[in-house]
Design a protein around this motif. Structure first.
Motif, PDB file in Angstrom:
ATOM      1  N   VAL A  98       0.829  -1.198   0.000  1.00  0.00           N
ATOM      2  CA  VAL A  98       0.000   0.000   0.000  1.00  0.00           C
ATOM      3  C   VAL A  98       0.864   1.250   0.000  1.00  0.00           C
ATOM      4  CG1 VAL A  98      -1.783   1.274   1.258  1.00  0.00           C
ATOM      5  CG2 VAL A  98      -1.863  -1.221   1.177  1.00  0.00           C
ATOM      6  N   LYS A  99       2.012   1.193   0.725  1.00  0.00           N
ATOM      7  CA  LYS A  99       2.947   2.320   0.782  1.00  0.00           C
ATOM      8  C   LYS A  99       4.351   1.814   0.464  1.00  0.00           C
ATOM      9  CE  LYS A  99       0.390   4.944   4.292  1.00  0.00           C
ATOM     10  NZ  LYS A  99       0.482   5.615   5.621  1.00  0.00           N
ATOM     11  N   GLU A 159      -1.031   2.835  -2.941  1.00  0.00           N
ATOM     12  CA  GLU A 159      -1.686   4.139  -2.819  1.00  0.00           C
ATOM     13  C   GLU A 159      -0.704   5.270  -2.543  1.00  0.00           C
ATOM     14  OE1 GLU A 159      -4.694   3.943   0.130  1.00  0.00           O
ATOM     15  OE2 GLU A 159      -5.966   2.537  -0.996  1.00  0.00           O
ATOM     16  N   GLU A 160       0.466   4.961  -2.014  1.00  0.00           N
ATOM     17  CA  GLU A 160       1.425   6.019  -1.657  1.00  0.00           C
ATOM     18  C   GLU A 160       2.823   5.610  -2.107  1.00  0.00           C
ATOM     19  OE1 GLU A 160       3.108   8.049   2.441  1.00  0.00           O
ATOM     20  OE2 GLU A 160       0.945   7.660   2.257  1.00  0.00           O
ATOM     21  N   ASN A 206      -4.033   3.225  -9.026  1.00  0.00           N
ATOM     22  CA  ASN A 206      -4.693   3.561  -7.763  1.00  0.00           C
ATOM     23  C   ASN A 206      -3.830   4.446  -6.864  1.00  0.00           C
ATOM     24  OD1 ASN A 206      -7.092   2.008  -8.244  1.00  0.00           O
ATOM     25  ND2 ASN A 206      -5.884   0.168  -7.864  1.00  0.00           N
ATOM     26  N   LEU A 207      -2.772   5.015  -7.406  1.00  0.00           N
ATOM     27  CA  LEU A 207      -1.874   5.853  -6.614  1.00  0.00           C
ATOM     28  C   LEU A 207      -2.589   7.145  -6.207  1.00  0.00           C
ATOM     29  CD1 LEU A 207       1.078   5.990  -5.579  1.00  0.00           C
ATOM     30  CD2 LEU A 207       1.607   7.322  -7.636  1.00  0.00           C
ATOM     31  N   LYS A 208      -2.562   7.436  -4.892  1.00  0.00           N
ATOM     32  CA  LYS A 208      -3.225   8.627  -4.362  1.00  0.00           C
ATOM     33  C   LYS A 208      -2.247   9.689  -3.876  1.00  0.00           C
ATOM     34  CE  LYS A 208      -7.399   6.154  -2.930  1.00  0.00           C
ATOM     35  NZ  LYS A 208      -8.309   5.822  -1.804  1.00  0.00           N
TER      36      LYS A 208
END
Length: 473
Positions: free
Chosen positions: A261-262, A286-287, A308-310
């Motif tokens: 996720v990160k 995501e990060e 999906n990178l935020k």
């Protein structure tokens, strides 16, 4: 002359007299308690309570109940609670969840696992160096801190030369993995793929890992951490240690750790292929953070595969992408919400323009202490039409005109923070910009220590329209 006994002054009663006068009832109570405890058979299921439980009432409490009581006490009392007795010392150790190892022998001896059996977060970095903890010389860096011996300062080889051998670190990881199967967070430096493989096999719940002095070969060990979600890789730290993370390692990582996720890449090399592999395999990412990266030209076009990178961060990067290629091949990150730049070099117009183009969907832009950000460089941010929050700090080259040119094109802007930008002047604020300020939901305006924003905007009516949203700082 003598006085009658009845006229003599009575002496005040002492505690010793009271105790001696009541020893018989106390003795009878102790004897009764001892007889009751002795008469209790183990077969009867009764607990044998010694008579000194009256002196320590906590002996009447079970370990489970006392653990619940100790867990409610503040952390500031942890050390004092451990000094009460051996029982409290052991119970307090069972409540500890996070610890930083300073003595590697303590880990290898097995006493560490016995003392803290329920750990889920362990930091091994500080204990991986042969350095005197009592030394007054303490060296700290962005990713590493350590005590130094004065003799090490002569040759500046104080990191790799003072690090424990790989075999010793791997042995420590084996002990840790066998004793802490519920480990969730781990910080380690200088390990091999075999040591990390033992952690991956024994600690199936491991979710967060910081790995320093990492290389492509080492990454084959953490590829078995199938539940890993947060990963920080530190490859090369100038002046401390040298190791290489390239496309080979990034591809191995992407194929093994698909639940990331990160991800933070610090001092790592790579190119388009490595970032593309991460984007296609790690679909939950995501990060993504790049710190002092050494990526080859053209790598930034691979960010479009991170669907999906935020959050995208750049920290202490001397360049973003020296040759990003043609605009039609760059693509963009459709789900991106935040772009964070801190202490980066933004002098290259082509590189900065490509970065804002890839991040055109960002809702929040944070620029903190970046060199070279003048009006012409900042003008490339116009392409980010959906920005709602802009935070600028330490941008000394940017002027009021350059700021106004960009934020007037952002129709959805709701929050603005400008701090320590000395070339942005109150006297240069136009009536149009002042009107824009009144529509913001949140405004922090401290471009310099002499800012007089409230008094300088009286004539244009700031504070009337939308004044309830204006925050004076």
């Amino acid at each position: 002359m003598s006085f009658p006994c009845e006229n003599r002054k009575k002496r005040a009663a002492r505690w010793s007299d009271i105790w001696l006068n009541h020893t018989k009832p106390l003795n009878q109570m102790f004897v009764s308690m001892n007889l009751d405890s002795l008469s209790s058979s183990p077969k009867s299921g009764k607990t044998l309570i010694p008579f000194f439980s009256i002196i320590d009432p906590t002996l009447l409490l079970s370990d489970e109940l006392l653990l619940r009581i100790l867990s409610k006490l503040p952390d500031s009392q942890t050390n004092s609670n451990s000094l009460v007795c051996k029982r409290w010392l052991n119970l307090q150790g069972r409540l500890i969840r996070s610890i930083r190892i300073l003595d590697w022998n303590f880990l290898l001896s097995g006493r560490f696992i016995h003392r803290f059996p329920n750990l889920n977060h362990v930091d091994l970095i500080s204990g991986s160096f042969i350095s005197p903890p009592s030394s007054p010389i303490f060296l700290t860096h962005r990713v590493i801190s350590m005590h130094l011996d004065s003799a090490c300062l002569s040759n500046w080889c104080f990191c790799e030369d003072n690090m424990l051998p790989v075999e010793v670190i791997d042995n420590g990881l084996n002990v840790l993995a066998s004793g802490c199967p519920n480990l969730r967070r781990l910080h380690v430096i200088g390990a091999s793929e075999m040591g990390l493989l033992s952690v991956a096999e024994e600690c199936s719940t491991l979710q967060e890992l910081e790995l320093q002095k990492c290389s492509d070969k080492v990454l084959s060990g953490i590829a078995a951490c199938t539940n890993l979600q947060i990963l920080k890789l530190v490859g090369n730290v100038q002046g401390f240690y040298n190791s290489v993370v390239s496309d080979i390692g990034l591809t191995i990582l992407a194929q093994g750790c698909k639940r990331l996720v990160k991800l933070e890449l610090c001092g790592c090399e790579g190119s388009f292929d490595g970032i593309k592999a991460i984007g296609k395999c790690c679909q939950m990412l995501e990060e993504l953070t790049f710190c002092d990266h050494r990526m080859d030209d053209g790598w930034m076009a691979a960010l479009s595969y991170c669907e999906n990178l935020k959050t995208l961060r750049f920290q202490s990067c001397k360049t973003i992408d020296s040759n990003p290629g043609l605009d039609e091949y760059l693509g963009s990150c459709p789900a991106l919400e935040r772009l964070h730049l801190q202490k980066c070099q933004l002098r290259d117009k082509k590189s900065t323009a490509a970065m804002f183009s890839v991040c055109r969907a960002a809702r929040e832009i944070i620029i903190h202490d970046c060199w070279g950000l003048d009006n012409s460089i900042f003008s490339f941010a116009i392409i980010c039409r959906r920005v709602k929050r802009l935070y600028l700090e330490g941008c000394s080259l940017l002027t009021t005109e350059g700021l106004e040119l960009v934020i007037h094109s952002w129709k959805e802007l709701q929050s603005l923070r400008v701090v320590s930008c000395k070339n942005i002047k109150d006297s240069e604020i136009s009536p149009e910009l002042g009107t824009l300020f009144t529509t913001l939901q949140d405004l922090t305006w401290r471009p310099d220590t002499k800012s007089l924003l409230p008094s300088s905007l009286v004539e244009i009516g700031i504070g009337k329209k939308g004044g309830k949203f204006f925050k004076r700082t």
